[in-house]
Design a protein around this motif. Structure first.
Motif, PDB file in Angstrom:
ATOM      1  N   LEU A  40     -11.564   0.630  -3.035  1.00 26.59           N
ATOM      2  CA  LEU A  40     -10.289   0.880  -2.371  1.00 26.59           C
ATOM      3  C   LEU A  40     -10.512   1.079  -0.874  1.00 26.59           C
ATOM      4  O   LEU A  40     -11.282   1.950  -0.460  1.00 26.59           O
ATOM      5  CB  LEU A  40      -9.612   2.112  -2.961  1.00 26.59           C
ATOM      6  N   LEU A  68      -4.155  -2.230  -0.983  1.00 27.32           N
ATOM      7  CA  LEU A  68      -3.235  -1.168  -1.348  1.00 27.32           C
ATOM      8  C   LEU A  68      -1.800  -1.563  -1.014  1.00 27.32           C
ATOM      9  O   LEU A  68      -1.549  -2.374  -0.116  1.00 27.32           O
ATOM     10  CB  LEU A  68      -3.595   0.123  -0.615  1.00 27.32           C
ATOM     11  N   GLY A 106     -13.753   4.759  -2.875  1.00 30.65           N
ATOM     12  CA  GLY A 106     -12.698   4.694  -1.870  1.00 30.65           C
ATOM     13  C   GLY A 106     -13.192   5.147  -0.512  1.00 30.65           C
ATOM     14  O   GLY A 106     -14.044   6.032  -0.402  1.00 30.65           O
ATOM     15  N   GLY A 110      -8.234   5.294   1.155  1.00 36.70           N
ATOM     16  CA  GLY A 110      -8.615   4.835  -0.173  1.00 36.70           C
ATOM     17  C   GLY A 110      -9.412   5.858  -0.944  1.00 36.70           C
ATOM     18  O   GLY A 110      -9.360   5.891  -2.177  1.00 36.70           O
TER      19      GLY A 110
END
Length: 295
Positions: A40, A68, A106, A110
């Motif tokens: 992410l 995202l 992440g 993220g």
């Protein structure tokens, strides 16, 4: 966009896909075989931030790298930018793909989306990695964690203003975004002209800058939602890494407060954008951590 510059092997292994979750079309890039690893990205980046580590990870795992909500080539929505709504997007994506448990990484925003995912689905994340950011919440508000090369995080309150940031940066997106890449990197060549153009393509598209700012406008809701989740620590193995010239060991100091099994480290000669500045050093940490079957 054409990604031929990433090489034939990359374009053979990885494909771009879109799927609808939560009424939002989510763009993701995926390739490889094996257990799933989900990466992410943060602000102001897209899936493209992981281009240098994806091939090696795909030799061992199924790699899934989404944009995202609102960012990259995913839909720009009017709302839903708190980390728990965004985490639910990603959770529904992994469920669509048929995965019950994932390894999750992440960076930046993220990372906090990854925390929201893991906190909401505690038995469905086997390994968790946070890159160069701390937990969003009162713990951080009361003990500010600032990167070594920054006197303040002035853009947090600026981005949280209604409408004004969009007005001021319109037509100047490349100048504005490049300031972040240059100020927050140690390796100034890590985000080159091709990468800059890719990020600008996405953020300068209609609604792109607003979506990025909306992540900041959701911060107080994030704080509120995290306040409930942090009452119970995460139990899965966690790795928190900071850039030596950015947050360094501060991510570990933050995440260990809410994770029972957390280890930390520092990536040498790196600022904030670790996956682009020091991809090989990052892989040296990720591969054994993700591969280790032990708890």
């Amino acid at each position: 966009m054409n990604y031929n510059h990433l090489g034939q092997e990359f374009n053979t292994i990885f494909t771009q896909k879109w799927t609808n979750v939560n009424g939002v079309n989510i763009h993701y890039v995926t390739g490889g075989e094996g257990e799933p690893v989900v990466l992410l990205h943060g602000y102001p980046q897209t899936w493209y931030a992981y281009r240098h580590i994806m091939l090696e990870l795909a030799r061992h795992f199924k790699v899934i790298v989404p944009d995202l909500r609102g960012l990259g080539d995913s839909d720009k929505t009017e709302s839903g930018y708190d980390i728990y709504t965004v985490a639910n997007d990603i959770y529904l994506l992994t469920q669509q793909l048929g995965y019950r448990s994932i390894r999750l990484l992440g960076h930046d925003f993220g990372a906090n989306v990854a925390y929201a995912y893991a906190a909401s689905h505690r038995n469905e994340v086997s390994k968790l990695v946070f890159l160069d950011v701390g937990l969003l919440g009162e713990q951080i508000a009361n003990r500010p964690l600032l990167p070594r090369n920054s006197k303040s995080l002035w853009w947090f309150p600026f981005h949280m203003l209604a409408e004004l940031p969009e007005i001021l940066v319109q037509g100047r997106e490349e100048i504005y975004l490049n300031w972040f890449y240059q100020q927050n990197t140690f390796n100034k060549d890590a985000i080159d002209e091709i990468a800059l153009k890719e990020y600008v393509r996405c953020y300068a598209s209609p609604g792109g800058m607003k979506a990025g700012f909306d992540y900041y406008r959701s911060l107080f809701l994030d704080f509120e939602l995290n306040a409930e989740q942090v009452k119970v620590k995460l139990k899965m193995p966690v790795l928190a890494l900071g850039g030596a010239l950015s947050f360094a060991m501060l991510p570990y100091e933050s995440w260990k407060m809410v994770c029972e099994n957390c280890k930390g480290g520092v990536i040498a000669n790196s600022g904030h954008y670790i996956a682009e500045e020091q991809p090989q050093l990052l892989l040296e940490q990720l591969l054994p951590f993700f591969a280790d079957a032990g708890q």
